[in-house]
Design an enzyme around this catalytic site. Structure first.
Site, PDB file in Angstrom:
ATOM      1  N   GLY A  26     136.235 -67.558  37.899  1.00 59.64           N
ATOM      2  CA  GLY A  26     135.287 -68.281  37.053  1.00 59.64           C
ATOM      3  C   GLY A  26     135.939 -69.558  36.554  1.00 59.64           C
ATOM      4  N   GLY A  38     139.613 -73.919  26.707  1.00 57.91           N
ATOM      5  CA  GLY A  38     138.286 -74.419  27.041  1.00 57.91           C
ATOM      6  C   GLY A  38     138.319 -75.314  28.261  1.00 57.91           C
ATOM      7  CG  ASN A  66     138.855 -66.243  20.028  1.00 62.51           C
ATOM      8  OD1 ASN A  66     139.852 -66.930  20.264  1.00 62.51           O
ATOM      9  ND2 ASN A  66     138.000 -65.887  20.974  1.00 62.51           N
ATOM     10  CE1 TYR A 123     134.001 -66.057  17.356  1.00 64.06           C
ATOM     11  CE2 TYR A 123     132.494 -64.807  16.001  1.00 64.06           C
ATOM     12  CZ  TYR A 123     133.035 -65.079  17.229  1.00 64.06           C
ATOM     13  OH  TYR A 123     132.597 -64.393  18.324  1.00 64.06           O
ATOM     14  N   GLY A 160     139.657 -68.844  35.494  1.00 62.85           N
ATOM     15  CA  GLY A 160     140.522 -68.453  36.609  1.00 62.85           C
ATOM     16  C   GLY A 160     140.772 -69.608  37.558  1.00 62.85           C
ATOM     17  CG  ASN A 220     138.766 -63.692  25.004  1.00 70.09           C
ATOM     18  OD1 ASN A 220     139.868 -64.010  24.593  1.00 70.09           O
ATOM     19  ND2 ASN A 220     137.788 -64.557  25.184  1.00 70.09           N
ATOM     20  CE  LYS A 257     141.899 -66.987  23.198  1.00 65.82           C
ATOM     21  NZ  LYS A 257     140.546 -66.480  23.252  1.00 65.82           N
TER      22      LYS A 257
END
Lengths: 344, 344, 344, 344
Positions: C15, C128, C198, C202, C18, C100, C194
């Site tokens: 994806g 990202g 995240n 948020y 990757g 994740n 990690k």
């Protein structure tokens, strides 16, 4: 079996809650066999319709079948008690956990006991010190059969229908809720509802505490610092904060007629009457698990619960668990001021 | 007037921000007359294209008309400065408040100065210690005419378009925002936007601090208390909290490539590098007004702002302002345990 | 083994993340064998130093020992991939989970693979869409040996020391954090860090969103309802809310020089540039797990995290998960008005 | 003057609260002259010891001096009523504002009336629909003289000492709080305390609503989506959420014996008995000002009030006021996915 039948119950644990339940049960015609690790507590409880036991084995031996065992011990001791009972009891016997167990443990313990044909019923119990007189609110989980068998006991322990005026909109509803006890669902459902109950209690307590704290600061405008500095935001309108309000009297007046009148407010008024500035308290507020579990249930099911969670976090912070975060903020602010600048 | 014109500006206040602005302005060809209550600060600033003044009157006397006066003093001193300037200036002159004033005060001061035909421009300024090199982000409020007149100054102070890559979706948009300054609206609009900017900053800072605090507790499972008590909720799964993670190294690694990399993280990493346990900090976190005002704007307009507000409240609590509430909670819990019972 | 060594890696999942990793790895001299359930994705990736595989078995077969397998698949597919690899790999091989995953699953999977002598390394990956160019921030957990073995790969994937200016206060510290990757601790430590990363993200996102929402309401005073009613609290000071501020321009200006400038602000500015009123969005905000887990870690360890939790709850509420609570409130309010009264 | 004296009072406003007060007053031997803009409401109230008036002037004319005027009108109409009374009354007369005015308005109105020698007393009134029978809780602000003069009226309106059991720790305390009314301090103090009272009420209501919402989601594990997707966090432990609990029965059972039993719970149980799914409610929860003012008082005095504030924000969000923030979050998340990538 009828709901009016006199029954026999084995009580394990004779602390405040356990001994109150025993008193309430025998006063209504039931018979109890009682056990506690503290032999003196057993001795104090023995009397008309109350037989003492000096071991769990003796307790079990003194009960008619199907035996009913009611566990009322600290949360940390429930599992070992259940383990012992699993060895002593027979198929058809019923174990009631009346403490504040995590509902997931109920599910596991019910499965553990089911292997021997023993039934497990979880029973969240609320009422505090008044319960012995006015009855306890019971939130029950377990299989329908055993729960129905215990009905006469629940009916005795609960406050009864007359303890509150009828709910006007409730017409044609059956069920035991108006008597103050409720079979909420299968194993764990009782403690799930009790867990949320305590989460709500945390939120209510915090709302009262925050409100009184705001009132305690209503005179801030009278104490304007002599000179302002860059670190202190001056009060824009000191004239609006000139009050010297007696928070203890406020708590007392709210006990009568107000829509926030409640047992929690009664406790608050009493505490403030005893020590107006609450000097004896450090303000390191403990939490006993149900609040945390309520938050985790909210998060796991994706439900917002900002008020209950804020109440839990205020307790964490009161014990200094946020101190490192606060130091990080102070350190960032210090960096703003130029430490980094010098090194550039 | 062209945006490339060299201009003259009178700077009032030569602290970190004011002196940085002067450096940046003269480096781009503008001329400054500068004043500060601290004569040494004036002396330090004087140089090529920078003339010192020993009084406000002398400062005003040294400026060409229409005069541009830039106020860069602590919030508590702005009003008296504006009052003095109202006496010294003439119609057509422009007063810029580059500090952190409350936007409602801008509206009042603009009206005050308008009575004499003097213009008031509010200019929220962000950039911290790096601003002198990379430029400052400017959020501007006031009448279109005076704001347009100041354009060459804003263009010099702001970081410029090359300081960030272009926003991909921004096609055919005019405006100065990509250069790092923005006329947000009429009087007060600049400080309104700056106020919210700081509210966001509070929220970001708190998110970082909370997260690092969670990481700092990741080893809690290794320190299980010897004996549990009723007041302490035992960790259900100590095996899941066996880590000893270096929070300073975490902050450092997050500076590179991570989506939470930011100037705030840079400051955090620096502070932790200097003092890994942040021992020098008590964790009593000040707040400078903008956070409070942001919350009040949210409440007045009926807009939820839970994150920003939580950040502000964490600061209040860090300074002990929640202590009385915590004592109320402890007192309630103590009452549960039976004080009230004894008296019943 | 040296940190400059060229290595070979098997990538599972091509994806966005990757395929970006593969590009970055081969650009720095490493060789990859790649596999994806989507054969076209494999075909697109094949090229200089990138060999395609049509099955996991083929992928494993194409790797030198000790094999390095990097899993970059959706969280729901990690366990089945690990199960398959457990069958195909040999003692000494290394499985890296770069997705994740919940850190507790890492602990379990590491134990599962350890039974066969296979090593498990968890690697939280942030960066990202820009990561392919500027590198990814890596948070790593696992045994020291395997983690050290992977060092050349981590060094290539991470942004490198030059990607940010040095932390001024960091003197004499060794370690890889300044290069953008960090071995945080044993199994799960990477995904723990990690996860918190995240959670912080948020909180930062919510701070920005709340702030812009306040700015979007700054003109509320211009739209005073014609007639007030008992249910609406009128704005006390409409004159203070007369602004019509362009939130998109504000987000754009904050990108330059401001202390809240960040990649998140870049994304916000871009979204607002494309659709100023964000018309295409319903505002039902998903959450992907790390936020929830962060809250649960806070609650389990007794650490307050009000800002991060508020951010998570705002997302829950945005999806309607608070609706029943809101109805309860409306119903209570309706009861105030007299329904109960009629029935009394 | 004695506290047992019969008094005469002019009531302005005959809504639910005003008419209840009149009934309670005349039942205890006081006499009323009543006025309302709705002549029918006046006609309905007239009777033994209750004289109607068709204008304010007529009302004032029918009262003995010093006149006592009790204003019980919607908040938006109080100022105009006070303005009219300022013209009609004489020095020594007393105006009582029994509604929900902002305490700062009390301070201003007291000053306005003081110019003519008229006294202003603010009286926060709580009790809801039951007040007519059980009495109202009164929180009073104003000068000592006029407040003392009104004592017989307050004593009649309040619930009286017998309405709750005595506070055990309260020994030797004088004061009227145990009777259900309290002189809290100078002008505005009564409405300040009532404001905070309502803030606490908001917090309590929200705690109940959140808790019931969690219970309503206790069966989430039974409805696992057929296929998981990247946007949905799957429930990790569906077996723990298999309950189908009747929230209405839970609210009913909590009414008896539970420590969270309260009037608010009574209302909740009634609403759920009438409509178990609360279908008639949209869940757009209004707020009436006191909650907002409580938050602003907390922020201005620097006191944390996370629970009360969360309750207020939940109401804002229920009305869609957070929607733009939610869209910003969705837009950011969408940008993560690659819109920006394409443009890079």
């Amino acid at each position: 079996m009828t709901t009016d039948a006199s029954m026999q119950l084995g009580m394990i644990g004779l602390g405040r809650m356990g001994s109150s339940l025993v008193k309430r049960l025998v006063a209504d015609g039931h018979r109890c066999v009682v056990y506690d690790v503290d032999a003196e507590a057993v001795a104090r409880s023995v009397g008309q319709d109350v037989v003492g036991a000096s071991t769990l084995q003796e307790l079990v031996g003194g009960l008619e079948r199907p035996r009913v065992l009611w566990i009322m011990v600290p949360a940390g001791l429930v599992q070992s008690t259940v383990d012992e009972l699993a060895e002593l009891l027979d198929a058809g016997d019923i174990v009631v956990d009346g403490g504040n167990s995590y509902y997931r443990d109920d599910i596991a313990r019910a499965a553990q006991l089911a292997e021997k044909g023993i039934h497990h019923v979880d029973c969240g119990t609320s009422g505090g010190v008044w319960g012995v007189d006015r009855g306890f609110c019971l939130m029950i989980g377990g299989e329908p059969g055993p729960v129905a068998h215990l009905n006469p006991l629940f009916r005795t322990i609960a406050p009864g229908e007359a303890s509150a005026h009828p709910t006007p909109g409730r017409t044609g509803s059956a069920g035991t809720a108006p008597q103050g006890y409720l079979h909420c669902g299968p194993s764990g459902a009782g403690h799930f509802v009790k867990m949320v109950h305590n989460g709500i209690e945390y939120g209510m307590m915090a709302a009262i505490a925050e409100g009184l704290n705001i009132i305690a600061h209503a005179g801030m405008g009278r104490h304007v610092p002599a000179a302002s500095d860059a670190e202190t935001t001056p009060l824009r309108d000191p004239a609006a904060y000139q009050y010297d309000i007696d928070v203890g009297e406020v708590a007392e007046v709210w006990r009568r007629g107000s829509v926030i009148g409640s047992w929690l407010m009664d406790l608050t008024a009493d505490a403030l009457a005893r020590a107006p500035a609450l000097d004896g308290f450090a303000g390191h507020v403990s939490d006993s698990g149900e609040g945390r579990w309520t938050v985790m249930a909210a998060v796991e099911t994706g439900v917002p619960a900002a008020v209950i969670t804020s109440a839990v976090y205020e307790r964490f912070a009161s014990r200094g668990e946020g101190d490192f975060a606060d130091k990080v903020l102070s350190a960032m602010r210090s960096e703003f001021g130029g430490h980094a600048e010098k090194a550039d």
